[in-house]
Design a protein around this motif. Structure first.
Motif: not given
Length: 435
Positions: A31, A33, A35, A93, A95, A297-298, A301, A307, A309, A314
């Motif tokens: 995944s 992420y 930021h 994702f 965020g 995505h939740n 984790y 993943w 970041g 991140a």
């Protein structure tokens, strides 16, 4: 991303990963992420790594994409050099902060760059967090065309006084409008709610939950407010200007949300997250963690996926290795411009730490965790279906008797939390780990 980063070991400047610790043979999904650390206004309760000003080239709105994509190039190289197979990301994702402080074109550029450098799987879930007052109908159409599939709006409350206490900048009437725009663009929708804000009555909270339900989003998150040290709200509570959240009040509000959401056709799949149950979910008999509208995505984790970041502050996790980037956006961009990894420090996770996290995170989901092998599940006597966990005198038997763990699930060899158990998940985790 709290103000103080954890202690850790200095990370290599080239960002390299130890091939012996990435556990490529396990074939875990990947995944991503992203930021985005920029906000129009910093909310009083927020302790995330966010800023209301820019930090120069590569670290400001309108000039952020090159930094993220530079880190993406580094990530692709580092994972390949560590012997990891090519893996297109199953979830992405964005965020923050407020990702929609970047315009739709810049967000689309970042997503396209991730697809080019790392790969995004066909059918991947691609989520964007958005404040209701920083996105337009046109933005959402552009983002959907670029490959975003889901948008999560920071609703928080439907009561103006509560939004003011939280320093939110939108008005309640904006939320149903942006949800309608997102649906028209073909995007799956989610809203975030916060309960336990100082001054929030039970009636206020019910108003917010019922309002969210009236908008018919695909997904609703309900988070208890935590007053963090170092925030504006933390200082207000310390000075006695605002009351501290009451755990009993928050428990009552969670129970109310669970009842209202369940009655409206939403099922919990993680303690704070509820997915709308679709007709296809019912027809297939799928578990709530595989519902069509559960956030993949939740779940990444909670299921121990790898993943990466991107962005200031991140965190990333690959195999037994975890690391975090420098928090200052200017320092982050500067390191990448100099060809150096933005990682500040990291840690190598031992087997005991990995096992604790497996139990702690898995228990938060509706599918729970296997009891076999858990210290707290052993008692020396055989229970139902050959499961030692439910025998007289065992910790699991006590947890069942206390109404914290589902007895029927335990007989099938899994520890699954009841509604009461969700409110005491940390205690249940300690019991199952034998502490």
């Amino acid at each position: 991303m709290s103000p103080a980063q954890p202690d850790g070991t200095r990370w290599p400047e080239n960002g390299s990963l130890d091939p012996g610790l990435v556990e490529a043979e396990r074939g875990r999904p990947l995944s991503l992420y992203v930021h985005v650390p920029f906000c129009r206004v910093r909310c009083g309760y927020c302790d995330f790594n966010t800023y209301t000003v820019g930090f120069g080239p590569g670290a400001q709105v309108g000039d952020y994409a090159p930094s993220v994509l530079s880190e993406a190039s580094l990530a692709a190289r580092v994972m390949a050099e560590a012997g990891l197979p090519d893996r297109a990301a199953e979830t992405v994702f964005f965020g923050g902060g407020t990702p929609t402080m970047l315009d739709a074109a810049e967000l689309s550029e970042i997503l396209a760059g991730l697809r080019e450098r790392i790969g995004i799987a066909a059918g991947a879930e691609v989520t964007l967090e958005a404040n209701p007052d920083t996105v337009t109908r046109g933005d959402l159409r552009v983002l959907a065309d670029a490959g975003f599939t889901r948008v999560s709006f920071g609703m928080q409350s439907a009561v103006p006084a509560i939004l003011a206490t939280l320093d939110r900048t939108h008005v309640p009437e904006r939320v149903p409008l942006v949800i309608e725009w997102a649906k028209d663009a073909g995007l799956s929708t989610s809203v975030d709610l916060i309960y336990g804000t100082p001054g929030e009555s039970l009636e206020d909270w019910e108003t917010s939950v019922r309002a969210a339900l009236s908008y018919d989003p695909d997904h609703i998150s309900a988070y208890a407010l935590v007053v963090e040290e170092g925030t504006k709200m933390g200082a207000q509570v310390a000075r006695g200007e605002l009351p501290s959240p009451d755990p009993d009040d928050e428990a009552t509000k969670y129970e109310l949300a669970d009842a209202l959401l369940g009655g409206a056709g939403y099922a919990w799949y993680e303690i704070s997250n509820f997915a709308r149950v679709s007709a296809s979910d019912r027809a297939s008999g799928r578990a709530s963690t595989t519902f069509e509208h559960a956030s993949r995505h939740n779940l990444a984790y909670w299921r121990d996926w790898d993943w990466w970041g991107f962005g200031p502050g991140a965190h990333s996790h690959v195999g037994r290795m975890r690391w975090w980037n420098v928090k200052n956006p200017g320092a982050y961009a500067g390191r990448l411009h100099a060809g150096v990894s933005p990682a500040a420090a990291g840690e190598i996770l031992g087997e005991e730490e990995r096992e604790l996290e497996r139990v702690m995170l898995g228990l938060r989901t509706s599918e729970g965790v296997e009891l076999d092998g858990l210290p707290g599940a052993a008692s020396g006597h055989e229970g139902g279906a050959g499961c030692p966990s439910v025998s007289a005198g065992g910790r699991v038997a006590s947890l069942i008797a206390d109404g914290l763990v589902d007895g029927a699930a335990a007989l099938r060899g899994r520890a699954c939390l009841t509604l009461r158990g969700r409110l005491l998940a940390d205690y249940v985790t300690r019991e199952l780990r034998g502490y």
